[in-house]
Design an enzyme around this catalytic site. Structure first.
Site, short mmCIF file in Angstrom:
data_model
loop_
_atom_site.label_atom_id
_atom_site.label_comp_id
_atom_site.label_asym_id
_atom_site.label_seq_id
_atom_site.Cartn_x
_atom_site.Cartn_y
_atom_site.Cartn_z
N HIS A 140 12.04 6.24 -1.47
CA HIS A 140 12.85 7.33 -0.92
C HIS A 140 14.21 7.32 -1.63
O HIS A 140 14.47 6.42 -2.44
CB HIS A 140 13.01 7.18 0.60
CG HIS A 140 13.41 5.81 1.07
ND1 HIS A 140 13.53 5.46 2.39
CD2 HIS A 140 13.76 4.69 0.37
CE1 HIS A 140 13.90 4.20 2.50
NE2 HIS A 140 14.05 3.70 1.29
N ARG A 159 5.37 7.02 -3.98
CA ARG A 159 4.60 6.29 -2.97
C ARG A 159 3.19 6.02 -3.49
O ARG A 159 2.59 6.89 -4.14
CB ARG A 159 4.49 7.11 -1.68
CG ARG A 159 5.83 7.51 -1.10
CD ARG A 159 6.14 6.89 0.22
NE ARG A 159 7.52 7.21 0.59
CZ ARG A 159 7.88 8.01 1.59
NH1 ARG A 159 6.96 8.54 2.36
NH2 ARG A 159 9.16 8.23 1.84
N ALA A 179 23.28 10.30 8.29
CA ALA A 179 22.47 10.37 7.06
C ALA A 179 21.28 11.25 7.36
O ALA A 179 20.87 11.40 8.51
CB ALA A 179 22.01 8.98 6.65
N TRP A 213 0.83 -1.21 0.00
CA TRP A 213 0.00 0.00 0.00
C TRP A 213 0.86 1.25 0.00
O TRP A 213 0.39 2.32 -0.32
CB TRP A 213 -0.95 0.00 1.20
CG TRP A 213 -1.87 -1.17 1.12
CD1 TRP A 213 -1.84 -2.29 1.90
CD2 TRP A 213 -2.94 -1.36 0.18
NE1 TRP A 213 -2.81 -3.16 1.51
CE2 TRP A 213 -3.51 -2.62 0.46
CE3 TRP A 213 -3.46 -0.60 -0.85
CZ2 TRP A 213 -4.58 -3.12 -0.28
CZ3 TRP A 213 -4.53 -1.10 -1.58
CH2 TRP A 213 -5.07 -2.35 -1.28
N VAL A 250 18.93 4.21 10.89
CA VAL A 250 19.77 5.07 11.73
C VAL A 250 19.58 4.73 13.20
O VAL A 250 18.53 4.24 13.60
CB VAL A 250 19.46 6.58 11.50
CG1 VAL A 250 20.08 7.06 10.20
CG2 VAL A 250 17.97 6.84 11.53
N GLN A 269 13.19 14.10 -3.15
CA GLN A 269 13.89 14.14 -1.88
C GLN A 269 15.35 14.50 -2.10
O GLN A 269 15.85 14.41 -3.23
CB GLN A 269 13.86 12.77 -1.19
CG GLN A 269 12.50 12.35 -0.66
CD GLN A 269 12.60 11.10 0.20
OE1 GLN A 269 13.44 10.24 -0.03
NE2 GLN A 269 11.73 11.00 1.19
#
Ligand code: DAH
Length: 347
Positions: free
Chosen positions: A175, A201, A312, A158, A258, A215
């Protein structure tokens, strides 16, 4: 050979017709009719032989005089008409050099492209290289190497646009983070890159959601990189974008790739952090997610997590423009409305 008219009446008729002729083809026809090889005056001259001898000299003089007179009249009329014709054509072709020129339709760089250029420049000054990566990704780069396991909700169909249904996990990247692993696999530390580009997305569109957006990913890996480096870089970014007084805020957040993870925000430049409509009374504008690269991510690409550390971050480019320039609907960026796009065309 019969001469039916006197020279006087030929003259009258010829001059009247000449005056009535009002274009060059007509004038040419007139010349053939009177002065041409078979013209009336020519024929008259040829017929002189049939006159009684005593009449010939006077008739010959008169006919020659008429010929000269008509030739001169013809030439005068021809010149007059040619001049008028030229005048008319010149007037038709006239260019009014005092009119302002027509502005050529020139395209302008899209606001997202402009922001990408601006971000690349800001990061170049901090030692970051700009690199680009594929928009069609494998599950391995989009998820696995980022420590997003198969049962993580972000991996749910989804959210993700699947390209391949046959079983192989091929997706439109959700991303720009997959370029973390790709970059590290391709090079040894130190690494300093930013990755601008599209992400996708599976999502319903509204004023703050688009299924395709941009992005900017950042990654720095080296010995002894700490969270202070992350904070310094993001603070510099905020100040370059929003002004030298800006402060940034880190809050705990979770991203699988992260540890620790944060979201970062900049204090609102409009109200100076006091709270206003733009920052929705919070005093802060959310810029993106960040953190220290997870040891599993470093290990996954063969970096030694005991020796190397890194940070990051990722931020939404449209969002950044919306924050800075007061755009209230993300759909405007792909909406192709020139009235919107041209507002960003300035220097
Ligand atoms: N990839 C995340 C997203 O799309 C954003 C992000 C968060 C990127 C934290 C990072 C990070 O590099 O450290 O929501």
């Amino acid at each position: 050979m019969v001469v039916q008219e006197s020279l006087g009446s030929i003259r009258e008729r010829a001059l009247a017709e000449l005056n009535a002729a009002d274009d060059l083809p007509e004038i040419e026809r007139w010349e053939r009719a009177y002065l041409g090889a078979r013209g009336e005056v020519t024929l008259f001259l040829r017929s002189l032989g049939s006159l009684p001898t005593e009449e010939r000299p006077a008739a010959g003089r008169a006919a020659n005089a008429l010929k000269v007179e008509l030739a001169a009249a013809h030439e005068g009329r021809r010149r007059g008409l040619a001049a008028a014709d030229l005048e008319r054509r010149l007037a038709g072709d006239a260019v009014d050099v005092t009119l302002p020129g027509r502005a050529p339709l020139v395209g302008t760089a899209h606001p997202v492209s402009r922001m990408i250029d601006e971000l690349s420049e800001i990061f170049a000054l901090m030692g970051f290289q700009t690199v680009f990566g594929p928009e069609v990704e494998t599950g391995r780069y989009n998820f696995d190497l980022l420590n997003i396991p198969s049962d993580h909700p972000a991996r749910d169909v989804w959210d993700t646009i699947q390209v391949e249904t046959s079983g192989a996990e091929i997706v439109l990247r959700t991303h720009t983070s997959p370029m973390q692993a790709r970059t590290m696999e391709a090079t040894e530390p130190p690494v300093r890159v930013v990755v601008p580009g599209r992400a996708y997305r599976y999502e319903a569109q509204d004023a703050s959601h688009e299924w395709m957006f941009h992005q900017l990913e950042g990654l720095a890996v080296d010995e002894r990189i700490t969270m202070a480096d992350l904070k310094g870089v993001l603070r510099e970014l905020a100040r370059q974008l929003f002004g030298p007084e800006r402060r940034i805020r880190f809050r705990c957040d979770f991203f699988p790739f992260v540890e620790p993870g944060v979201d970062f925000a900049v204090d609102c430049a409009i109200c100076g952090g006091k709270g206003c409509r733009v920052c929705k009374q919070t005093g802060w504008l959310e810029m993106g997610g960040a953190g220290m690269v997870h040891p599993k991510v470093l290990g996954g690409v063969g970096y030694d997590p005991a020796r190397y550390s890194g940070f990051a971050f990722g931020l939404g480019i449209e969002r950044l423009i919306m924050m800075r320039d007061g755009v209230d609907d993300v759909r405007a960026f792909a909406g192709n409305d020139l009235r919107f796009l041209r507002q960003f065309a300035g220097a």
